[in-house]
Design an enzyme around this catalytic site. Sequence first.
Site, short mmCIF file in Angstrom:
data_model
loop_
_atom_site.label_atom_id
_atom_site.label_comp_id
_atom_site.label_asym_id
_atom_site.label_seq_id
_atom_site.Cartn_x
_atom_site.Cartn_y
_atom_site.Cartn_z
N LYS A 226 0.84 -1.20 0.00
CA LYS A 226 0.00 0.00 0.00
C LYS A 226 0.88 1.26 0.00
O LYS A 226 0.65 2.20 -0.77
CB LYS A 226 -0.90 -0.02 1.23
CG LYS A 226 -1.88 1.12 1.27
CD LYS A 226 -2.91 0.90 2.36
CE LYS A 226 -3.86 2.10 2.43
NZ LYS A 226 -4.71 2.00 3.60
N CYS A 381 37.44 7.40 34.47
CA CYS A 381 37.59 8.85 34.56
C CYS A 381 37.27 9.36 35.96
O CYS A 381 38.09 9.22 36.85
CB CYS A 381 36.76 9.55 33.48
SG CYS A 381 37.44 11.17 33.13
N GLN A 385 39.26 9.14 39.80
CA GLN A 385 39.45 10.23 40.77
C GLN A 385 38.86 9.85 42.12
O GLN A 385 39.50 10.06 43.16
CB GLN A 385 38.83 11.52 40.21
CG GLN A 385 39.51 11.93 38.90
CD GLN A 385 38.87 13.15 38.22
OE1 GLN A 385 37.87 13.69 38.69
NE2 GLN A 385 39.45 13.57 37.11
N HIS A 526 38.53 6.91 28.96
CA HIS A 526 37.22 6.28 28.75
C HIS A 526 37.38 5.09 27.80
O HIS A 526 37.03 5.18 26.62
CB HIS A 526 36.24 7.28 28.15
CG HIS A 526 35.81 8.34 29.10
ND1 HIS A 526 34.79 8.15 30.00
CD2 HIS A 526 36.27 9.59 29.31
CE1 HIS A 526 34.63 9.26 30.73
NE2 HIS A 526 35.52 10.14 30.32
N GLU A 528 35.64 2.65 27.44
CA GLU A 528 34.34 2.18 26.92
C GLU A 528 34.10 2.67 25.49
O GLU A 528 33.38 2.03 24.73
CB GLU A 528 33.20 2.60 27.85
CG GLU A 528 32.90 4.10 27.95
CD GLU A 528 33.72 4.82 29.02
OE1 GLU A 528 34.80 4.32 29.39
OE2 GLU A 528 33.29 5.91 29.47
#
Length: 553
Positions: A226, A381, A385, A526, A528
């Site tokens: 359609k 990160c 700390q 980082h 990740e």
Amino acid sequence: MTNKKCKYIFVTGGVLSGVGKGITAASIGTILKAKGYKVTMQKCDPYLNVDAGLLNPVEHGECYVTHDGVETDLDLGHYERFLDFETSKYSITLSGSIYKELIERERAGGFHGKTVQLVPHFTGLVCEKIEKASKDSDIHIVEIGGTIGDYEGLPFVEAIRLFANKVGRRNCLYVSVVYVPFIHTSNELKTKPAQNALKDLRGFGIIPDVVCVRTENPAPRAICEKIAAFSGISSDAVVNLPDIQSVYDVPFNVLKSGVLAILNDFVGSDKEPDMNRWKEFSRRRAKKYARTVRIGLVAKYVGNDDTYMCVTEALKASAAWDKVNLDLKWINAEEVEKNTSLLKGLDGIVVPGGFGSRGVEGKIKAAEYALKHNVPYLGLCLGLQVACIAAARLGGLKDANSEEFGARELDGNNVIYIMEGQKGKESTGGTMRLGDYKALLMPKTNVMKIYKKAFQANEYIYGTTVLENGKVEVIERHRHRYEVNQKFLNVIRDGGVVVSGTSPDGKLVEFVESPSNRFFVATQAHPEFKSRPLNPHPLFREFVKAAGSNKTA
Ligand code: GLN
């Protein structure tokens, strides 16, 4: 300057945003990569911010950082995970940055008295950005953010239409992702919004080559037919992509949909895509294992995968590779401040990146808990700390803290202090220490062993080098303003944490660890961002492995 051998795929969306346009685009890219092509991706986003660095992560999701230090949004993370390439400043094109560049050029007299306009100047600059981003690619995919018809998006739509004039229409494939809602009261799927979206797209001069019809459940073929009939598109080119459990199954959904024939035609090759590794990943991920690891993510924004997308993706992928089930517990750092018993029963603790003081005491407590109870800990990160602050407190400096949270040199408690050159820039955009930086790992440390092992097994090589003297150098992406004050390394060591990697000049602490813990590693970087589903980052893999190691099947 145009890359003559490159073919371009432009992906736009209709009806609503958030229906998986980016994932569809990345899945098409995955299939083409599996056919042997070098595929790259780029996001053109119509919002007026210059970058995503100052955007609230709750509203906008995680801020992703490219290797060359641009703060972008999480779409680029998806691109990297699906296509395993490194995005760059050319992979993101925001209206804000285009306007900024045009205005700066105008102010510098670069337009020689001409009137500066959306067409041809804005559109021309977008075309330039697309050319730059596709410089070395066989196939370059451009996703246009938002939905067709949004005011801000119009110049981008015009730019991608014009682009076909530059490189030839046959070198461009336009894909439109539309949504077809199911109306429960009348028990039917409604194609009208999709028809209207395609009409709008036609009005801007683009007739798509592929229409992906997103639905909640598989739709009858008649729905696609359609849409095809009402939009003047061949019915083979309108395919259904129903919702599916995992984003990593979307490439398989796309393959099933019949799009492959169109892609084959477009690139001029029938070669079967080799999806074996993705199949294996999909199998491992879906399987239920005998062991379950319970990982606590101690964070400020809880319950929303988008805010820590790369972290949760890295954990999930590591669990799949380690053949364990992942039980991810979101733990509100503010609650840990009052009640550390929330950490009981965890097999591992992750403290991800973060900014601002809300919940930070809870994160420090989480690191302290991991140190005291020998619980595997991964600090990313801010997670490094708080680990150093916790260790300094355990080592005797009771009021140890970060300058970010009120510690002062004057009080002798600024274990974490502001980096050189960062003072006064605390709320400005694009000024942090961003992107790739090298770190040198200390011999005999856990961190060095982990990277070296992965490197030697050819499992993680992004920037890792084993130097001739046996030392290991790694490259990870960064996004921070504060760093460890090395004046306090002794007291941090007294609390059980030692430095395991620094910047090559020794000035910045990049990795720390606790030698007496089963696994306690934290990094100023980082990692990740560089973790991939088919190649999870070794720090995450080893963390998940350690977390699962005291579990019996
Ligand atoms: N807020 C800290 C800093 O700026 C940590 C940043 C982060 O975790 N990305 O250094």
